[in-house]
Design an enzyme around this catalytic site. Structure first.
Site, PDB file in Angstrom:
ATOM      1  N   SER A  83      69.593  98.172  45.390  1.00  0.00           N
ATOM      2  CA  SER A  83      70.286  99.450  45.199  1.00  0.00           C
ATOM      3  C   SER A  83      70.051 100.449  46.322  1.00  0.00           C
ATOM      4  CB  SER A  83      69.837 100.076  43.868  1.00  0.00           C
ATOM      5  OG  SER A  83      68.428 100.060  43.780  1.00  0.00           O
ATOM      6  N   ASP A  96      63.912  94.906  35.384  1.00  0.00           N
ATOM      7  CA  ASP A  96      62.607  95.198  35.974  1.00  0.00           C
ATOM      8  C   ASP A  96      61.949  93.870  36.344  1.00  0.00           C
ATOM      9  OD1 ASP A  96      59.995  95.781  36.531  1.00  0.00           O
ATOM     10  OD2 ASP A  96      59.653  97.017  34.741  1.00  0.00           O
ATOM     11  N   VAL A  97      61.882  93.586  37.644  1.00  0.00           N
ATOM     12  CA  VAL A  97      61.382  92.273  38.061  1.00  0.00           C
ATOM     13  C   VAL A  97      59.879  92.090  37.810  1.00  0.00           C
ATOM     14  CG1 VAL A  97      63.193  91.869  39.779  1.00  0.00           C
ATOM     15  CG2 VAL A  97      61.048  92.948  40.499  1.00  0.00           C
ATOM     16  N   ASN A 126      63.260  90.888  47.391  1.00  0.00           N
ATOM     17  CA  ASN A 126      63.109  92.099  48.198  1.00  0.00           C
ATOM     18  C   ASN A 126      62.469  93.265  47.445  1.00  0.00           C
ATOM     19  OD1 ASN A 126      64.042  94.154  50.413  1.00  0.00           O
ATOM     20  ND2 ASN A 126      64.964  94.875  48.492  1.00  0.00           N
ATOM     21  N   SER A 130      55.804  91.931  54.857  1.00  0.00           N
ATOM     22  CA  SER A 130      55.594  93.203  55.567  1.00  0.00           C
ATOM     23  C   SER A 130      54.569  93.026  56.678  1.00  0.00           C
ATOM     24  CB  SER A 130      55.071  94.261  54.592  1.00  0.00           C
ATOM     25  OG  SER A 130      54.639  95.403  55.296  1.00  0.00           O
ATOM     26  N   TYR A 164      48.966  96.528  48.266  1.00  0.00           N
ATOM     27  CA  TYR A 164      50.250  96.166  48.886  1.00  0.00           C
ATOM     28  C   TYR A 164      50.064  95.021  49.885  1.00  0.00           C
ATOM     29  CZ  TYR A 164      54.674  97.029  51.400  1.00  0.00           C
ATOM     30  OH  TYR A 164      55.903  96.909  51.995  1.00  0.00           O
ATOM     31  N   ALA A 181      47.758  92.793  49.933  1.00  0.00           N
ATOM     32  CA  ALA A 181      47.450  91.541  49.219  1.00  0.00           C
ATOM     33  C   ALA A 181      48.734  90.870  48.739  1.00  0.00           C
ATOM     34  CB  ALA A 181      46.521  91.833  48.039  1.00  0.00           C
ATOM     35  N   LYS A 241      51.751  91.163  50.076  1.00  0.00           N
ATOM     36  CA  LYS A 241      52.593  90.705  51.189  1.00  0.00           C
ATOM     37  C   LYS A 241      51.976  89.499  51.889  1.00  0.00           C
ATOM     38  CE  LYS A 241      55.804  93.712  50.418  1.00  0.00           C
ATOM     39  NZ  LYS A 241      57.117  93.281  49.923  1.00  0.00           N
ATOM     40  N   ILE A 285      60.376 100.534  58.656  1.00  0.00           N
ATOM     41  CA  ILE A 285      61.831 100.669  58.587  1.00  0.00           C
ATOM     42  C   ILE A 285      62.131 101.978  57.868  1.00  0.00           C
ATOM     43  CG2 ILE A 285      63.967  99.558  57.793  1.00  0.00           C
ATOM     44  CD1 ILE A 285      62.222  97.819  59.774  1.00  0.00           C
TER      45      ILE A 285
END
Ligand code: NAP
Length: 257
Positions: A25, A74-75, A101, A153, A166, A168, A170, A199
């Site tokens: 989205s 909600d994944v 993603n 990332s 985060y 851990a 990636k 990005i």
């Protein structure tokens, strides 16, 4: 799809293929969804709360005359992922390209990091990859074709201050990708990561200007990346990555080599 639309898609590299982009989205996911659609794919974008932004992406993609739908799910919640899977299969009967993603940050120095910060990030960024892949992979194996692309990332490669949770997830994605790639190569299912640097999306916009300037000073190309520059790497793997698997493609302006 009308006949005119069908003829407009004819000859595009991804026509006839169905792609799911989680977290489509906004930001990087939205650009990936548009890029795959531009190359003819039918695209499902997933989001968790931002219906308005999801609908905007749907409208943008409709301009490419490809089929598109948005599904709220909600994944980080396995039951929601199951519903997402059912909806995709009910609509299109298959999935060719899975782009994992969706991701969040809950940054804080480790001494202050709560168990909730840890669990939320693991569930959204990493366990989601397990649940989605678990459901969709058998279909890919059955059809002897699949492209799984995980958005990792630079933080998983180089570490990040205040980002132990985060990083851990990636780095975990990269190990997951290599291991699964070994298992699925014989079924023509490739599994790769794209590892963006910094990005400019909502995720980076929340960082203070001072920190942004400091980050830019460390990027050899001297600027943040753009979401569509990540999307092009994903499209490359989806369209031309037939013999590439278990790989991590960095899109970071030279920040980490
Ligand atoms: P973003 O602008 O914050 O967008 C996040 C997207 O993920 C949104 O579409 C959001 O949906 C969705 N999402 C969040 N939690 C979800 C959940 N539980 N279930 C389903 N969807 C969920 O992020 P971004 O910067 O585009 O980042 C996209 C991916 O690239 C992430 O995995 C991120 O870790 C990675 N990445 C980003 C950067 C960067 O510099 N931006 C660098 C390296 C890696 P809603 O709109 O509904 O909230």
């Amino acid at each position: 799809m009308t006949l005119t639309e069908d003829s407009q898609n004819h000859g595009k590299a991804l026509s006839g293929q169905v792609a799911l982009v989680t977290g489509g989205s906004r930001g990087i996911g939205a650009e990936i969804a548009k890029e795959l659609a531009r190359h003819g794919a039918t695209v499902v974008i997933n989001y968790v709360s931002n219906e308005e932004r999801a609908n905007e992406v749907v409208r943008d993609i409709q301009a490419f005359h490809t089929n598109v739908m948005a599904i709220k799910s909600d994944v980080s919640n396995p039951e929601d992922v199951r519903r997402l899977y059912d909806e995709v299969l009910n609509a299109y009967g298959k999935l060719d390209i899975l782009v994992n993603n969706a991701g969040i940050t809950r940054d804080s120095r480790f001494v202050k990091m709560t168990e909730q910060d840890w669990n939320d990030v693991i569930a959204t960024n990493l366990s989601s990859v397990f649940h989605l892949t678990k459901l969709f992979l058998p279909k890919m194996i059955e059809q002897n074709y699949g492209r799984i692309i995980n958005i990792a990332s630079i933080i998983g490669q180089a570490g990040g201050f205040g980002q132990a949770n985060y990083a851990a997830t990636k780095a975990g994605m990269v190990g997951f990708t290599k291991s699964l790639a070994l298992e699925t190569a014989r079924y023509n299912v490739t599994v790769n990561c794209v590892a963006p640097g910094y990005i400019f999306t909502d995720m980076v916009a929340v960082v203070s200007e001072k920190v942004q300037e400091k980050v830019i000073s460390k990027i050899p190309m001297g600027r943040f990346g753009k979401a569509d520059e990540v999307a092009k790497a994903v499209r490359f793997l989806a369209v031309d990555g037939d013999y590439i698997t278990g790989e991590t493609l960095s899109v970071n302006g030279g920040m980490y080599m």
